[in-house]
Design a protein around this motif. Structure first.
Motif, PDB file in Angstrom:
ATOM      1  N   TYR A   1       0.850  -1.181   0.049  1.00 59.33           N
ATOM      2  CA  TYR A   1       0.098  -0.130  -0.007  1.00 59.33           C
ATOM      3  C   TYR A   1       0.775   1.187  -0.164  1.00 59.33           C
ATOM      4  N   THR A   2       2.109   1.369   0.725  1.00 59.92           N
ATOM      5  CA  THR A   2       2.962   2.161   0.472  1.00 59.92           C
ATOM      6  C   THR A   2       3.130   2.784  -0.816  1.00 59.92           C
ATOM      7  N   ALA A   3       3.541   1.584  -1.760  1.00 60.49           N
ATOM      8  CA  ALA A   3       3.847   2.026  -3.087  1.00 60.49           C
ATOM      9  C   ALA A   3       2.569   2.603  -3.894  1.00 60.49           C
ATOM     10  N   LEU A   4       1.547   1.909  -3.622  1.00 60.38           N
ATOM     11  CA  LEU A   4       0.220   2.220  -4.382  1.00 60.38           C
ATOM     12  C   LEU A   4      -0.215   3.529  -3.953  1.00 60.38           C
ATOM     13  N   GLN A   5       0.143   3.884  -2.809  1.00 61.95           N
ATOM     14  CA  GLN A   5      -0.392   5.188  -2.293  1.00 61.95           C
ATOM     15  C   GLN A   5       0.710   6.597  -2.859  1.00 61.95           C
ATOM     16  N   SER A   6       1.903   6.073  -2.957  1.00 60.56           N
ATOM     17  CA  SER A   6       2.853   6.840  -3.101  1.00 60.56           C
ATOM     18  C   SER A   6       2.872   7.121  -4.748  1.00 60.56           C
ATOM     19  N   PHE A   7       2.517   6.194  -5.483  1.00 60.81           N
ATOM     20  CA  PHE A   7       2.723   6.263  -7.063  1.00 60.81           C
ATOM     21  C   PHE A   7       1.101   6.275  -7.565  1.00 60.81           C
ATOM     22  N   GLY A   8       0.280   6.598  -6.761  1.00 64.43           N
ATOM     23  CA  GLY A   8      -1.350   6.360  -7.295  1.00 64.43           C
ATOM     24  C   GLY A   8      -1.372   7.207  -8.661  1.00 64.43           C
ATOM     25  N   PRO A   9      -0.667   8.521  -8.777  1.00 68.25           N
ATOM     26  CA  PRO A   9      -1.040   9.216 -10.094  1.00 68.25           C
ATOM     27  C   PRO A   9      -0.357   8.560 -11.241  1.00 68.25           C
ATOM     28  N   VAL A  10       0.883   7.867 -10.999  1.00 69.63           N
ATOM     29  CA  VAL A  10       1.582   6.905 -12.172  1.00 69.63           C
ATOM     30  C   VAL A  10       0.784   5.857 -12.665  1.00 69.63           C
ATOM     31  N   PHE A  11      -0.154   5.076 -11.569  1.00 73.75           N
ATOM     32  CA  PHE A  11      -0.859   4.001 -11.957  1.00 73.75           C
ATOM     33  C   PHE A  11      -2.174   4.550 -12.793  1.00 73.75           C
TER      34      PHE A  11
END
Length: 215
Positions: free
Chosen positions: A2-12
């Motif tokens: 979730y750290t990765a998903l939240q940190s790079f949400g705009p990228v995904f």
């Protein structure tokens, strides 16, 4: 995850076909509950139900059992960290973002400078650093054991070091061998032996978190 998903949400969001790859080899070092992952079936169910952009194909049965490959020992953690470097080096992408934990990142980068600055790590929360793969082929690990193939060593860029207030290049491999021994001893002195049994036997007072940093 979730750290990765939240940190790079705009990228995904901007790249709907992109997925976060879960790599078991870069899980944290110890066998305490917060460093131990979920069962594969539960993890895949959560990903599917929430529609998360996550590829869990590398997560296998036993990845969260802290024995064998994932045992809380320097040898086991060092070996899987090396395999993770080799896996990343073989990827076709030229720039890769890896999100992991403060302890295992020292094994992964083999950068042990100031590794006991905080509780069990030299990394601050949400800190990022930039590394490139070395052009040199190293055939031994930081303990001096011979390897059958390239160690896939990393070198922190000068720009990355300057960004965090460090001068000059990353310490060379021979110096890192010394820093590794000092770092492991420093963690032992903090009561942060990798296994629960070792920590209980040492009976060193646990650290605490202050302003988001373990001290």
């Amino acid at each position: 995850m979730y750290t990765a998903l939240q940190s790079f949400g705009p990228v995904f969001k901007a790249n709907p076909d992109m997925k976060l790859i879960l790599l078991p080899d870069i899980q944290e070092t110890s066998d305490v509950a917060c460093d131990t992952g979920s069962d594969p079936s539960a993890l895949r169910k959560e990903i599917e139900e929430k529609g998360l952009p996550v590829d869990a194909s590398l997560v296998h049965e036993g990845w969260n059992v802290k024995t064998g490959r994932y045992a809380p020992t320097n040898a086991a953690v060092g070996a899987r960290a090396r395999d993770a470097r080799r896996w990343l080096k073989a990827r076709p992408e030229k720039e890769i973002v890896m999100v992991s934990h403060g302890g295992v990142l020292h094994y992964f980068t083999e950068d042990w400078e100031n590794s006991s600055q905080f509780q069990g790590t030299g990394w601050t929360n949400t800190e990022y650093r930039t590394y490139t793969f070395s052009d040199k082929v190293d055939l031994d690990d930081l303990e001096g054991h011979k390897l059958d193939t390239d160690n896939a060593s990393l070198v922190e860029t000068v720009e990355s070091r300057e960004r965090r207030g460090k001068k000059g290049p990353m310490a060379d491999r021979e110096k890192q061998k010394e820093l590794y021994k000092q770092g492991v001893q420093g963690w032992d002195d903090q009561g942060l032996q990798l296994s629960t049994a070792e920590r209980e036997a040492a009976k060193v007072p646990a650290g605490k978190e202050v302003n988001g940093v373990r001290v």
